[in-house]
Motif scaffolding. Structure first.
Motif, PDB file in Angstrom:
ATOM      1  N   ALA A 170       0.831  -1.206   0.000  1.00 10.57           N
ATOM      2  CA  ALA A 170       0.000   0.000   0.000  1.00 10.57           C
ATOM      3  C   ALA A 170       0.865   1.256   0.000  1.00 10.57           C
ATOM      4  CB  ALA A 170      -0.936   0.000   1.214  1.00 10.57           C
ATOM      5  N   ALA A 171       1.986   1.212   0.724  1.00  7.44           N
ATOM      6  CA  ALA A 171       2.892   2.362   0.761  1.00  7.44           C
ATOM      7  C   ALA A 171       3.474   2.620  -0.628  1.00  7.44           C
ATOM      8  CB  ALA A 171       4.012   2.112   1.770  1.00  7.44           C
ATOM      9  N   ALA A 172       3.810   1.535  -1.341  1.00  7.06           N
ATOM     10  CA  ALA A 172       4.344   1.689  -2.702  1.00  7.06           C
ATOM     11  C   ALA A 172       3.326   2.359  -3.611  1.00  7.06           C
ATOM     12  CB  ALA A 172       4.737   0.319  -3.265  1.00  7.06           C
ATOM     13  N   ASN A 173       2.081   1.981  -3.478  1.00  8.07           N
ATOM     14  CA  ASN A 173       1.038   2.573  -4.326  1.00  8.07           C
ATOM     15  C   ASN A 173       0.797   4.037  -3.997  1.00  8.07           C
ATOM     16  OD1 ASN A 173       0.421   0.214  -5.827  1.00  8.07           O
ATOM     17  ND2 ASN A 173      -0.774  -0.584  -4.121  1.00  8.07           N
ATOM     18  N   VAL A 174       0.814   4.372  -2.720  1.00  7.62           N
ATOM     19  CA  VAL A 174       0.614   5.772  -2.322  1.00  7.62           C
ATOM     20  C   VAL A 174       1.729   6.651  -2.881  1.00  7.62           C
ATOM     21  CG1 VAL A 174       0.588   7.355  -0.356  1.00  7.62           C
ATOM     22  CG2 VAL A 174      -0.718   5.220  -0.254  1.00  7.62           C
ATOM     23  N   ILE A 175       2.953   6.169  -2.808  1.00  9.22           N
ATOM     24  CA  ILE A 175       4.085   6.934  -3.346  1.00  9.22           C
ATOM     25  C   ILE A 175       3.946   7.103  -4.858  1.00  9.22           C
ATOM     26  CG2 ILE A 175       6.576   6.826  -3.787  1.00  9.22           C
ATOM     27  CD1 ILE A 175       6.830   5.551  -0.982  1.00  9.22           C
ATOM     28  N   ALA A 176       3.544   6.038  -5.556  1.00  4.87           N
ATOM     29  CA  ALA A 176       3.349   6.136  -7.010  1.00  4.87           C
ATOM     30  C   ALA A 176       2.281   7.170  -7.346  1.00  4.87           C
ATOM     31  CB  ALA A 176       2.969   4.771  -7.572  1.00  4.87           C
ATOM     32  N   ILE A 177       1.207   7.194  -6.579  1.00  2.89           N
ATOM     33  CA  ILE A 177       0.133   8.164  -6.811  1.00  2.89           C
ATOM     34  C   ILE A 177       0.650   9.587  -6.637  1.00  2.89           C
ATOM     35  CG2 ILE A 177      -2.047   9.040  -5.879  1.00  2.89           C
ATOM     36  CD1 ILE A 177      -2.765   6.103  -5.235  1.00  2.89           C
ATOM     37  N   LEU A 178       1.449   9.803  -5.609  1.00  2.00           N
ATOM     38  CA  LEU A 178       1.989  11.150  -5.368  1.00  2.00           C
ATOM     39  C   LEU A 178       2.868  11.600  -6.526  1.00  2.00           C
ATOM     40  CD1 LEU A 178       2.874  10.893  -1.554  1.00  2.00           C
ATOM     41  CD2 LEU A 178       0.934  12.089  -2.616  1.00  2.00           C
ATOM     42  N   PHE A 179       3.682  10.695  -7.062  1.00  2.00           N
ATOM     43  CA  PHE A 179       4.500  11.041  -8.225  1.00  2.00           C
ATOM     44  C   PHE A 179       3.621  11.372  -9.432  1.00  2.00           C
ATOM     45  CE2 PHE A 179       8.236   9.348  -6.058  1.00  2.00           C
ATOM     46  CZ  PHE A 179       9.264  10.099  -6.606  1.00  2.00           C
ATOM     47  N   LEU A 180       2.580  10.570  -9.661  1.00  2.00           N
ATOM     48  CA  LEU A 180       1.695  10.824 -10.803  1.00  2.00           C
ATOM     49  C   LEU A 180       0.964  12.153 -10.664  1.00  2.00           C
ATOM     50  CD1 LEU A 180       0.196   7.237 -11.260  1.00  2.00           C
ATOM     51  CD2 LEU A 180       1.788   8.397 -12.808  1.00  2.00           C
ATOM     52  N   LEU A 181       0.548  12.475  -9.447  1.00  2.00           N
ATOM     53  CA  LEU A 181      -0.164  13.733  -9.233  1.00  2.00           C
ATOM     54  C   LEU A 181       0.750  14.948  -9.396  1.00  2.00           C
ATOM     55  CD1 LEU A 181      -2.419  12.806  -6.167  1.00  2.00           C
ATOM     56  CD2 LEU A 181      -3.133  13.128  -8.543  1.00  2.00           C
ATOM     57  N   SER A 182       2.053  14.704  -9.348  1.00  2.00           N
ATOM     58  CA  SER A 182       2.996  15.818  -9.548  1.00  2.00           C
ATOM     59  C   SER A 182       3.133  16.201 -11.020  1.00  2.00           C
ATOM     60  CB  SER A 182       4.376  15.446  -8.985  1.00  2.00           C
ATOM     61  OG  SER A 182       5.006  14.455  -9.791  1.00  2.00           O
ATOM     62  N   ILE A 183       2.566  15.365 -11.922  1.00  2.00           N
ATOM     63  CA  ILE A 183       2.635  15.661 -13.355  1.00  2.00           C
ATOM     64  C   ILE A 183       1.664  16.787 -13.685  1.00  2.00           C
ATOM     65  CG2 ILE A 183       2.230  14.751 -15.680  1.00  2.00           C
ATOM     66  CD1 ILE A 183       2.975  11.980 -14.589  1.00  2.00           C
ATOM     67  N   THR A 184       2.183  17.863 -14.212  1.00  2.00           N
ATOM     68  CA  THR A 184       1.347  19.007 -14.609  1.00  2.00           C
ATOM     69  C   THR A 184       1.526  19.243 -16.100  1.00  2.00           C
ATOM     70  OG1 THR A 184       3.134  20.534 -14.034  1.00  2.00           O
ATOM     71  CG2 THR A 184       1.470  20.080 -12.335  1.00  2.00           C
ATOM     72  N   SER A 185       0.409  19.310 -16.811  1.00  2.00           N
ATOM     73  CA  SER A 185       0.459  19.523 -18.260  1.00  2.00           C
ATOM     74  C   SER A 185      -0.852  20.145 -18.712  1.00  2.00           C
ATOM     75  CB  SER A 185       0.692  18.190 -18.993  1.00  2.00           C
ATOM     76  OG  SER A 185       0.652  18.375 -20.385  1.00  2.00           O
ATOM     77  N   ASN A 186      -0.754  21.049 -19.659  1.00  2.00           N
ATOM     78  CA  ASN A 186      -1.958  21.688 -20.200  1.00  2.00           C
ATOM     79  C   ASN A 186      -2.692  20.804 -21.195  1.00  2.00           C
ATOM     80  OD1 ASN A 186      -1.494  24.081 -18.739  1.00  2.00           O
ATOM     81  ND2 ASN A 186      -0.080  24.847 -20.319  1.00  2.00           N
ATOM     82  N   SER A 187      -2.032  19.725 -21.628  1.00  2.00           N
ATOM     83  CA  SER A 187      -2.649  18.801 -22.576  1.00  2.00           C
ATOM     84  C   SER A 187      -2.290  17.381 -22.181  1.00  2.00           C
ATOM     85  CB  SER A 187      -2.161  19.097 -24.010  1.00  2.00           C
ATOM     86  OG  SER A 187      -0.753  18.967 -24.085  1.00  2.00           O
ATOM     87  N   MET A 201       9.641  11.830 -17.879  1.00  2.00           N
ATOM     88  CA  MET A 201      10.277  10.516 -17.857  1.00  2.00           C
ATOM     89  C   MET A 201      10.625  10.117 -16.425  1.00  2.00           C
ATOM     90  SD  MET A 201      13.976   9.327 -19.392  1.00  2.00           S
ATOM     91  CE  MET A 201      14.818  10.019 -17.945  1.00  2.00           C
ATOM     92  N   TRP A 202      11.199  11.053 -15.669  1.00  2.00           N
ATOM     93  CA  TRP A 202      11.599  10.755 -14.288  1.00  2.00           C
ATOM     94  C   TRP A 202      10.374  10.623 -13.373  1.00  2.00           C
ATOM     95  CZ3 TRP A 202      16.073   8.838 -13.246  1.00  2.00           C
ATOM     96  CH2 TRP A 202      17.160   9.142 -14.063  1.00  2.00           C
ATOM     97  N   GLN A 203       9.354  11.411 -13.622  1.00  2.00           N
ATOM     98  CA  GLN A 203       8.145  11.301 -12.801  1.00  2.00           C
ATOM     99  C   GLN A 203       7.488   9.934 -12.979  1.00  2.00           C
ATOM    100  OE1 GLN A 203       6.442  14.937 -14.447  1.00  2.00           O
ATOM    101  NE2 GLN A 203       6.248  15.797 -12.382  1.00  2.00           N
ATOM    102  N   LEU A 204       7.391   9.494 -14.229  1.00  2.00           N
ATOM    103  CA  LEU A 204       6.801   8.186 -14.490  1.00  2.00           C
ATOM    104  C   LEU A 204       7.725   7.057 -14.017  1.00  2.00           C
ATOM    105  CD1 LEU A 204       5.290   8.706 -18.068  1.00  2.00           C
ATOM    106  CD2 LEU A 204       4.044   8.531 -15.914  1.00  2.00           C
ATOM    107  N   GLY A 205       8.998   7.184 -14.299  1.00  2.00           N
ATOM    108  CA  GLY A 205       9.950   6.131 -13.956  1.00  2.00           C
ATOM    109  C   GLY A 205      10.110   5.921 -12.458  1.00  2.00           C
TER     110      GLY A 205
END
Length: 532
Positions: A170-187, A201-205
């Motif tokens: 569960a901790a691994a998933n929470v950390i992955a979610i936080l990284f994904l939510l850090s992605i900001t893009s207008n498209s 690349m680094w955010q996803l990786g």
């Protein structure tokens, strides 16, 4: 809550939290990335460390470590030699994990190429493979941490401590979610956006890689707190290591067959088309009930099965195996029929948000429908294989697994052109149902105390209750929401809730009418120690 029910509840609750947070992770990923070529590249690249780990060391650890550690860490027979054996196994495993991880980083282009042999028409193959390779180089670092986690989990399970291994993902998933939510893009992010060492690349990786590292660290701390000691002693000639190597031969073949099938299936799904992502997301949803219901049973049964096998208590071993098979079917059959009947509203409710389109929902629901039919076969098959592993027999699972993968591959090739991901799911289901039957019959032939007739009667009774449930769910949900189209948002939620309510009530009533005794016995059993 005593005994078996309490041990399983600890695992089931932790697994449920881990699976639910994992589901939240793919929801967030779908909202941000959608079902695109980038999603397929991410899936293939993130699959690479799992495949390599399972291929080279993971299958061995999963199959052999709990029985070995159970004997080495026996509370009443702990010796200086058994401690050295434990140290030797862990030390050599760590060395192998480090070497495999380094080699995999270097070989990342070739590794990703295996998962993109047959890209979809219209996909820029060079861009697809460049982006996938960049992500693979980050993801393969997970190999080392997966191995550490497996070692710690086996040590803890051998001591009947299930909490950390069940809850740490569960901790691994929470950390992955936080990284994904850090992605900001207008498209909507595009596959070219991960080229050239970009921030995306680094955010996803790092999203999953950092999470897996934290998961491993949590389990290391749990092992330390449990009182299990370790010294680095890489003794390749130690008898415990030789035993592990002896068991590894057939397990290696088992895993090779699985990985060949995986590569074939992923390529049949046309990488870059989005269908790889559809199959992957459907499989994650398929594994949710398996992980919560079946894995908790298998995890808590295995240490006892290993002890009973070691003492040659054939009657008790047969009773425990039969009970485990029946309980696995009892809990997974309603989930199987429920996923099949409610696949589209479930996918719509869970995933159709943000950049995850209605077409992506259709594709993913089709894959889930096919996979759902094999949930019980898949879960029973894996449970029965643990019976062989408890007896330290890895040859028979290898041979049965060859049959399973051959059926899966042949049927997938036959069905994919006409039914796309639905065909891949159906092929998977048929292969595992057949293999579950074969594995059970073979195990019974090696232990005459297993009563196949009684077991078959129990399974038929449970299946009939499941069929009655499925019919009731189909009729009930159609009556409630037939006029509401499309089935999204509130309409999807209504359909799912009505289906669960009708299904649960109908299934329990059908079991009661048919005289199914195992649900009540499950909670009253006192045949295992309580979890700690």
């Amino acid at each position: 809550m005593p005994g078996l029910g309490r041990s399983n509840l600890v695992v089931a609750t932790g697994t449920a939290i881990s699976r639910i947070t994992g589901l939240a992770r793919i929801i967030v990923f779908g909202m941000i990335i959608g079902q695109t070529a980038l999603a397929d590249a991410f899936d293939a690249a993130n699959n690479a460390p799992n495949s390599i780990y399972e291929l080279l060391i993971g299958g061995l650890l999963a199959a052999s470590l709990v029985p070995l550690f159970t004997s080495l860490l026996n509370d009443t027979a702990q010796t200086h030699e058994s401690q050295h054996g434990t140290d030797a196994i862990i030390s050599i495993s760590l060395i192998l994990l480090a070497v495999i991880t380094i080699v995999s980083i270097v070989a990342s282009p070739a590794i990703f190429h295996l998962f993109s042999i047959h890209p979809a028409p219209g996909v820029d193959t060079e861009v697809f493979r460049s982006a996938g390779t960049a992500l693979t180089r980050i993801f393969v670092v997970q190999i080392f941490f997966y191995g550490v986690s497996a070692l710690c989990s086996a040590l803890l399970n051998a001591r009947r401590r299930f909490f950390a291994a069940a809850w740490s993902p569960a901790a691994a998933n929470v950390i992955a979610i936080l990284f994904l939510l850090s992605i900001t893009s207008n498209s909507q992010p595009n596959i070219t956006d991960v080229l050239g060492g970009s921030t995306l690349m680094w955010q996803l990786g790092l999203s999953t890689t950092v999470g897996i590292a934290v998961m491993a660290l949590i389990q290391v701390i749990a092992v330390h707190r449990s009182g299990i000691t370790f010294q680095f002693r890489p003794q390749f000639s130690h008898p415990a290591v030789r035993k592990l190597i002896q068991l590894s031969f057939w397990t290696f073949g088992y895993v090779v067959a699985n990985q060949v099938a995986l590569v074939v299936i992923k390529n049949l799904a046309s990488p870059g088309s989005g269908l790889v992502d559809a199959y992957s997301k459907a499989f994650i949803l398929f594994q949710l009930p398996h992980g919560i219901l079946a894995v908790s049973i298998a995890t808590t049964f295995l240490p006892d099965l290993a002890r009973l096998a070691a003492t040659n208590d054939h009657a008790a071993f047969a009773d425990r195996m039969s009970r485990g098979i029946t309980l696995t079917a009892l809990f997974t059959i309603p989930a199987s029929f429920g996923l099949f009947v409610l696949s589209k509203p479930i996918i719509s409710l869970v995933l159709q948000h943000g950049n995850f389109s209605s077409q992506a929902t259709v594709n993913t629901a089709r894959a889930l429908s096919g996979l759902a039919l094999g949930l019980t076969g898949f879960s029973v098959y894996l449970f029965v294989l643990r019976g062989f592993y408890a007896k330290q027999n890895t040859r028979t699972p290898f041979l049965i697994n060859l049959i399973e993968n051959l059926i899966n591959i042949v049927l997938a090739i036959v069905l994919v052109d006409r039914f796309d991901v639905l065909g891949l799911g159906i092929a998977f289901s048929i292969a595992y149902v057949i293999s579950a039957v074969v594995a059970t019959v073979v195990l019974a032939s090696k232990n005459q105390s297993i009563d196949l007739r009684s077991l078959a009667i129990d399974l038929i009774r449970i299946t009939v209750a499941g069929v009655v449930m499925a019919i009731a769910v189909r009729v009930g949900t159609n009556a409630v929401s037939s006029a509401v189209e499309p089935v999204v948002g509130l309409a999807a939620l209504t359909r799912v809730l009505v289906g669960i309510t009708i299904g649960g009530a109908t299934y329990i009533a059908a079991l009661a009418i048919l005289g199914e005794p195992h649900l009540r016995d499950y909670w009253s059993t006192r045949t295992t120690k309580s979890s700690r």
